[in-house]
Design a protein around this motif. Structure first.
Motif, PDB file in Angstrom:
ATOM      1  N   GLY A 119      37.709  31.836  37.019  1.00  0.00           N
ATOM      2  CA  GLY A 119      37.701  33.135  36.392  1.00  0.00           C
ATOM      3  C   GLY A 119      37.538  33.052  34.758  1.00  0.00           C
ATOM      4  N   PRO A 120      37.529  34.065  34.424  1.00  0.00           N
ATOM      5  CA  PRO A 120      37.456  34.056  32.593  1.00  0.00           C
ATOM      6  C   PRO A 120      38.763  33.548  32.043  1.00  0.00           C
ATOM      7  N   THR A 121      38.563  32.972  30.775  1.00  0.00           N
ATOM      8  CA  THR A 121      39.542  32.245  29.947  1.00  0.00           C
ATOM      9  C   THR A 121      39.935  33.155  28.964  1.00  0.00           C
ATOM     10  N   PRO A 122      41.157  33.098  28.511  1.00  0.00           N
ATOM     11  CA  PRO A 122      41.649  34.064  27.530  1.00  0.00           C
ATOM     12  C   PRO A 122      40.829  33.825  26.137  1.00  0.00           C
ATOM     13  N   THR A 123      40.636  34.800  25.462  1.00  0.00           N
ATOM     14  CA  THR A 123      39.929  34.716  24.082  1.00  0.00           C
ATOM     15  C   THR A 123      41.021  34.619  22.923  1.00  0.00           C
ATOM     16  N   VAL A 124      42.320  34.859  23.456  1.00  0.00           N
ATOM     17  CA  VAL A 124      43.708  34.636  22.263  1.00  0.00           C
ATOM     18  C   VAL A 124      44.635  33.737  22.876  1.00  0.00           C
ATOM     19  N   THR A 128      46.919  36.327  28.436  1.00  0.00           N
ATOM     20  CA  THR A 128      46.766  36.052  29.782  1.00  0.00           C
ATOM     21  C   THR A 128      45.704  36.977  30.049  1.00  0.00           C
ATOM     22  N   VAL A 129      44.650  36.482  30.927  1.00  0.00           N
ATOM     23  CA  VAL A 129      43.454  37.335  31.282  1.00  0.00           C
ATOM     24  C   VAL A 129      43.868  38.204  32.435  1.00  0.00           C
ATOM     25  N   VAL A 130      43.271  39.415  32.139  1.00  0.00           N
ATOM     26  CA  VAL A 130      43.239  40.489  33.341  1.00  0.00           C
ATOM     27  C   VAL A 130      41.688  40.711  33.629  1.00  0.00           C
ATOM     28  N   ALA A 131      41.720  40.644  34.792  1.00  0.00           N
ATOM     29  CA  ALA A 131      40.223  40.597  35.288  1.00  0.00           C
ATOM     30  C   ALA A 131      39.898  41.552  36.547  1.00  0.00           C
ATOM     31  N   ASN A 132      38.814  42.377  36.366  1.00  0.00           N
ATOM     32  CA  ASN A 132      38.175  43.224  37.538  1.00  0.00           C
ATOM     33  C   ASN A 132      36.976  42.896  37.785  1.00  0.00           C
ATOM     34  N   PRO A 133      36.855  41.843  38.724  1.00  0.00           N
ATOM     35  CA  PRO A 133      35.444  41.579  39.112  1.00  0.00           C
ATOM     36  C   PRO A 133      34.438  42.504  39.609  1.00  0.00           C
ATOM     37  N   ASP A 134      34.889  43.470  40.209  1.00  0.00           N
ATOM     38  CA  ASP A 134      34.227  44.564  41.030  1.00  0.00           C
ATOM     39  C   ASP A 134      33.440  45.193  39.593  1.00  0.00           C
ATOM     40  N   GLN A 135      34.007  45.273  38.634  1.00  0.00           N
ATOM     41  CA  GLN A 135      33.395  45.940  37.474  1.00  0.00           C
ATOM     42  C   GLN A 135      32.727  44.688  36.395  1.00  0.00           C
ATOM     43  N   GLY A 136      33.119  43.464  36.925  1.00  0.00           N
ATOM     44  CA  GLY A 136      32.505  42.404  35.853  1.00  0.00           C
ATOM     45  C   GLY A 136      33.324  42.566  34.351  1.00  0.00           C
ATOM     46  N   LEU A 137      34.666  43.098  34.415  1.00  0.00           N
ATOM     47  CA  LEU A 137      35.257  43.303  33.139  1.00  0.00           C
ATOM     48  C   LEU A 137      36.461  42.391  33.048  1.00  0.00           C
ATOM     49  N   ALA A 138      36.844  42.130  31.838  1.00  0.00           N
ATOM     50  CA  ALA A 138      38.026  41.320  31.341  1.00  0.00           C
ATOM     51  C   ALA A 138      38.689  41.604  30.170  1.00  0.00           C
ATOM     52  N   PHE A 139      39.804  41.510  30.075  1.00  0.00           N
ATOM     53  CA  PHE A 139      40.627  41.654  28.661  1.00  0.00           C
ATOM     54  C   PHE A 139      41.716  40.896  28.658  1.00  0.00           C
ATOM     55  N   ASP A 140      42.450  40.747  27.687  1.00  0.00           N
ATOM     56  CA  ASP A 140      43.626  39.709  27.385  1.00  0.00           C
ATOM     57  C   ASP A 140      44.814  40.665  27.057  1.00  0.00           C
ATOM     58  N   VAL A 141      45.896  40.174  27.550  1.00  0.00           N
ATOM     59  CA  VAL A 141      47.255  40.978  27.322  1.00  0.00           C
ATOM     60  C   VAL A 141      48.196  39.801  26.767  1.00  0.00           C
ATOM     61  N   PRO A 142      49.375  40.335  25.748  1.00  0.00           N
ATOM     62  CA  PRO A 142      50.048  39.271  25.441  1.00  0.00           C
ATOM     63  C   PRO A 142      50.978  38.683  26.787  1.00  0.00           C
ATOM     64  N   GLY A 143      51.499  37.501  26.460  1.00  0.00           N
ATOM     65  CA  GLY A 143      52.164  36.598  27.614  1.00  0.00           C
ATOM     66  C   GLY A 143      53.440  37.655  28.260  1.00  0.00           C
ATOM     67  N   SER A 144      53.940  38.488  27.598  1.00  0.00           N
ATOM     68  CA  SER A 144      54.877  39.461  28.197  1.00  0.00           C
ATOM     69  C   SER A 144      54.561  40.511  29.284  1.00  0.00           C
ATOM     70  N   TRP A 145      53.054  40.703  29.137  1.00  0.00           N
ATOM     71  CA  TRP A 145      52.640  41.299  30.337  1.00  0.00           C
ATOM     72  C   TRP A 145      52.583  40.865  31.591  1.00  0.00           C
ATOM     73  N   ALA A 146      52.303  41.613  32.694  1.00  0.00           N
ATOM     74  CA  ALA A 146      52.249  41.139  33.875  1.00  0.00           C
ATOM     75  C   ALA A 146      51.048  41.643  34.973  1.00  0.00           C
ATOM     76  N   PRO A 147      49.874  40.889  34.921  1.00  0.00           N
ATOM     77  CA  PRO A 147      48.824  41.271  35.465  1.00  0.00           C
ATOM     78  C   PRO A 147      48.907  41.470  37.006  1.00  0.00           C
ATOM     79  N   GLN A 148      48.635  42.379  37.638  1.00  0.00           N
ATOM     80  CA  GLN A 148      48.601  42.783  39.026  1.00  0.00           C
ATOM     81  C   GLN A 148      47.507  42.080  39.906  1.00  0.00           C
ATOM     82  N   SER A 149      47.808  42.077  41.054  1.00  0.00           N
ATOM     83  CA  SER A 149      46.436  41.739  41.993  1.00  0.00           C
ATOM     84  C   SER A 149      45.122  42.414  41.590  1.00  0.00           C
ATOM     85  N   ARG A 150      44.033  41.911  41.976  1.00  0.00           N
ATOM     86  CA  ARG A 150      42.718  42.589  41.555  1.00  0.00           C
ATOM     87  C   ARG A 150      42.497  43.555  42.831  1.00  0.00           C
ATOM     88  N   SER A 151      43.422  43.693  43.632  1.00  0.00           N
ATOM     89  CA  SER A 151      43.424  44.739  44.744  1.00  0.00           C
ATOM     90  C   SER A 151      43.989  46.011  44.355  1.00  0.00           C
TER      91      SER A 151
END
Length: 319
Positions: A119-124, A128-151
């Protein structure tokens, strides 16, 4: 109803739950005489929300749902409608029923919310990277955030809508402080939790313009999550132009509520920001943030913009 944002750290076993869009957490059969949820619909016992109230609390809540293993055609079609997109937004199977961690958001490497090796790597640095491969979009969030499953899909709906038709939704989100506020609004002895904030992406095919998406989606998040049933307590700032660090240019709007009636312990004012743009493929897509406002640990607008600035398009490795 905003069936409020539950921290999806657990969930029903798909072998026991035929509903292909089952909300994780506290599942109970419907009361006598009440029809079970539609195939795509999360049950009305959704746990947690800005209100922290259960179905008897009278305040909308945010629902997080995941596609189970046995996804039927009707559910897939509704998944596309729910996210406002086309085929790329269809409901996708989650972890298989045979998986020992079927309810875990990170049950497989392919569904790794943090991107994995492919997957994509963080730019900051440190984020942490948050990715939605269905839309081909990614963004980063601070480490205190919790990314959920892509489903996972999170949506808000009218509080009095028995079918819980989504007003707006996001897929593959990240949440901040999943147990920010807890309350047993329905007095069933189980505490329901709500996060402080969340952010995610979606497709908006069918919308007329990026300006319309920015205005409407940000207002719907605030209304559905914090202000129901009072639309007049939601105000939207003028739409402006914004460009991310990767060069994506689009429309940006922020909506806020004021004077929200406090019905329960966790009822607060809220805010939401939506950035909408046309993708490289010519599709209308968007990124949204929603969160509690006028509280001590409110996410500053400057942090929201810093997160948004990392939004970028990418090509999933399996495409």
């Amino acid at each position: 109803m905003w069936p409020g944002e539950q921290s999806p750290t657990g969930g029903p076993d798909p072998r026991q739950q035929p509903n292909p869009y089952q909300q994780p957490g506290h599942h109970r059969p419907p009361p006598a005489g009440q029809q079970p949820p539609a195939p795509w619909q999360a049950p009305t016992v959704a746990a947690g929300g800005p209100s922290g109230e259960g179905p008897d609390g009278g305040r909308a809540k945010v629902v997080a749902v995941v596609a189970a293993a046995a996804v039927v055609v009707a559910a897939a079609v509704t998944g596309a409608v729910l996210l406002g997109g086309g085929a790329d937004d269809e409901a996708r199977p989650g972890p298989t029923a045979s998986s020992p961690a079927a309810s875990s958001p990170s049950a497989s490497a392919a569904d790794d919310p943090r991107g994995g090796d492919d997957g994509p790597t963080p730019t900051v640095e440190g984020w942490t990277v948050v990715a939605n491969p269905d839309q081909g979009l990614a963004f980063d969030v601070p480490g205190s955030w919790a990314p959920q499953s892509r489903s996972w899909v999170t949506y808000v709906a009218e509080d009095d809508d028995p079918e819980e038709k989504p007003l707006v939704a996001m897929k593959a989100p990240a949440v901040l402080k999943e147990k920010w506020c807890g309350s047993d609004g329905d007095r069933d002895g189980s505490v329901d939790y709500t996060p402080l904030a969340g952010a995610g992406t979606r497709g908006n095919n069918g919308a007329r313009s990026t300006e319309e998406i920015a205005r409407n989606d940000s207002a719907d998040w605030v209304y559905g999550a914090f202000a129901q049933p009072d639309r007049d307590k939601v105000a939207t700032e003028p739409v402006t132009r914004f460009t991310t660090d990767s060069g994506i240019e689009g429309s940006l709007a922020t909506s806020r509520s004021s004077g929200v009636t406090k019905q329960g312990k966790c009822d607060v004012n809220g805010k939401a920001t939506t950035f909408a743009f046309e993708s490289a493929d010519g599709d209308l897509v968007s990124w949204s943030f929603y969160g509690a406002a006028d509280v001590a640990d409110e996410v500053p607008d400057s942090t929201v913009r810093e997160i948004l600035a990392t939004l970028r398009e990418y090509t999933p490795s399996d495409s």
